[in-house]
Write a protein that holds these residues in place. Sequence first.
Motif, short mmCIF file in Angstrom:
data_model
loop_
_atom_site.label_atom_id
_atom_site.label_comp_id
_atom_site.label_asym_id
_atom_site.label_seq_id
_atom_site.Cartn_x
_atom_site.Cartn_y
_atom_site.Cartn_z
N PHE A 1 0.83 -1.20 0.00
CA PHE A 1 0.00 0.00 0.00
C PHE A 1 0.87 1.25 0.00
O PHE A 1 0.46 2.29 -0.52
CB PHE A 1 -0.93 -0.03 1.20
CG PHE A 1 -2.23 -0.75 0.93
CD1 PHE A 1 -3.42 -0.23 1.38
CD2 PHE A 1 -2.26 -1.94 0.21
CE1 PHE A 1 -4.63 -0.88 1.13
CE2 PHE A 1 -3.43 -2.60 -0.04
CZ PHE A 1 -4.64 -2.07 0.42
N ARG A 2 2.06 1.16 0.58
CA ARG A 2 2.95 2.32 0.56
C ARG A 2 3.43 2.61 -0.86
O ARG A 2 3.40 3.77 -1.31
CB ARG A 2 4.16 2.07 1.48
CG ARG A 2 5.12 3.25 1.55
CD ARG A 2 6.24 2.97 2.52
NE ARG A 2 5.73 2.79 3.87
CZ ARG A 2 5.46 3.80 4.70
NH1 ARG A 2 5.63 5.06 4.29
NH2 ARG A 2 5.00 3.56 5.91
N ALA A 3 3.85 1.55 -1.59
CA ALA A 3 4.31 1.75 -2.97
C ALA A 3 3.16 2.22 -3.85
O ALA A 3 3.34 3.07 -4.73
CB ALA A 3 4.89 0.44 -3.51
N LEU A 4 1.98 1.68 -3.62
CA LEU A 4 0.82 2.09 -4.40
C LEU A 4 0.44 3.54 -4.09
O LEU A 4 0.08 4.30 -4.99
CB LEU A 4 -0.35 1.16 -4.10
CG LEU A 4 -1.61 1.31 -4.94
CD1 LEU A 4 -1.29 1.13 -6.42
CD2 LEU A 4 -2.66 0.29 -4.51
N ALA A 5 0.54 3.93 -2.82
CA ALA A 5 0.24 5.30 -2.44
C ALA A 5 1.20 6.28 -3.11
O ALA A 5 0.79 7.36 -3.55
CB ALA A 5 0.30 5.44 -0.92
N GLU A 6 2.47 5.92 -3.20
CA GLU A 6 3.44 6.78 -3.86
C GLU A 6 3.10 6.93 -5.34
O GLU A 6 3.21 8.02 -5.91
CB GLU A 6 4.84 6.20 -3.70
CG GLU A 6 5.37 6.26 -2.27
CD GLU A 6 6.75 5.64 -2.14
OE1 GLU A 6 7.27 5.11 -3.15
OE2 GLU A 6 7.31 5.66 -1.03
N ARG A 7 2.69 5.83 -5.97
CA ARG A 7 2.34 5.89 -7.38
C ARG A 7 1.11 6.77 -7.61
O ARG A 7 1.01 7.47 -8.63
CB ARG A 7 2.08 4.47 -7.91
CG ARG A 7 1.68 4.38 -9.37
CD ARG A 7 1.54 2.93 -9.80
NE ARG A 7 2.83 2.29 -9.92
CZ ARG A 7 3.49 2.13 -11.08
NH1 ARG A 7 2.96 2.58 -12.20
NH2 ARG A 7 4.67 1.55 -11.11
N LEU A 8 0.19 6.75 -6.65
CA LEU A 8 -1.04 7.52 -6.78
C LEU A 8 -0.93 8.91 -6.17
O LEU A 8 -1.89 9.69 -6.22
CB LEU A 8 -2.19 6.76 -6.11
CG LEU A 8 -2.64 5.48 -6.80
CD1 LEU A 8 -3.54 4.66 -5.88
CD2 LEU A 8 -3.37 5.80 -8.10
N ALA A 9 0.23 9.22 -5.58
CA ALA A 9 0.44 10.51 -4.92
C ALA A 9 -0.62 10.78 -3.85
O ALA A 9 -1.25 11.83 -3.80
CB ALA A 9 0.46 11.64 -5.95
N THR A 10 -0.80 9.79 -3.01
CA THR A 10 -1.76 9.92 -1.92
C THR A 10 -1.22 9.19 -0.70
O THR A 10 -0.07 8.72 -0.71
CB THR A 10 -3.13 9.34 -2.33
OG1 THR A 10 -4.10 9.63 -1.33
CG2 THR A 10 -3.07 7.84 -2.54
N GLY A 11 -2.00 9.07 0.33
CA GLY A 11 -1.58 8.36 1.52
C GLY A 11 -2.19 6.98 1.58
O GLY A 11 -3.26 6.74 1.02
N PRO A 12 -1.53 6.02 2.26
CA PRO A 12 -2.08 4.67 2.37
C PRO A 12 -3.48 4.65 2.96
O PRO A 12 -4.32 3.81 2.58
CB PRO A 12 -1.08 3.95 3.28
CG PRO A 12 0.20 4.71 3.11
CD PRO A 12 -0.21 6.13 2.91
N GLY A 13 -3.77 5.58 3.86
CA GLY A 13 -5.09 5.60 4.48
C GLY A 13 -6.20 5.83 3.46
O GLY A 13 -7.30 5.27 3.61
#
Length: 226
Positions: free
Chosen positions: A38-50
């Motif tokens: 979720f951290r890597a995905l959040a970085e790709r989406l420019a958002t937070g894991p939450g």
Amino acid sequence: MASRAHRPERRQEPLSRERIVSAAVELLDTVGEGGLTFRALAERLATGPGAIYWHLSGKAELLGAATDAVVTTTLADDDTEATPQEAIRALALGVFDALDAHPWIGAYLARSPGRSTMLRVFERIGRQVQALDVPTAAQFTAASALLNYILGVAGQNAANAVNARTVQPNTDRTEFLDAVATAWAELDPDEYAFTRSVTDQLREHDDRAEFLAGIDLILAGLTARR
């Protein structure tokens, strides 16, 4: 001097389940299941894991949604003009190509055989088996054999491609097959008589063509049972 009009910043695309799943598919294709966090995905989406957890409960649900998104594309509307054999071949090839393009799907499906998407594939195959007039008592076996062949061969083909790139990253498919065929040719002629006899076919075979040939063998057996 006239002042330059202020341009409002472009609004970022709203975060949605579909956008998250699409980004997850891209990430899986790049780094594989082990790199999906979720951290890597959040970085790709420019958002937070939450923000991602608001739409998906965890990695298991995310993998399932990504798998469904890819496999569903193979379930286009039935071609009403196609014969049952043609419909099964088209569906089988669609799944084969999906797993070839997204190798991580095979491993996930092996762990989660009850996915609703796989049931839809099974339903589509089963309807064509019925259209072939396969005896009722043999329809479950026939549909299961086709599904297991499709997932097994497609998944193994995808795994072989990944393994080849991992073990010999600078070797293309032709070189890899040639090396394996050469090793087969050097096997003991008494213990591996058949394997040695097909080394040239291994070198020259086309994965998709061989896959469809297997489908045709199963279909030939089913039509013979009629």
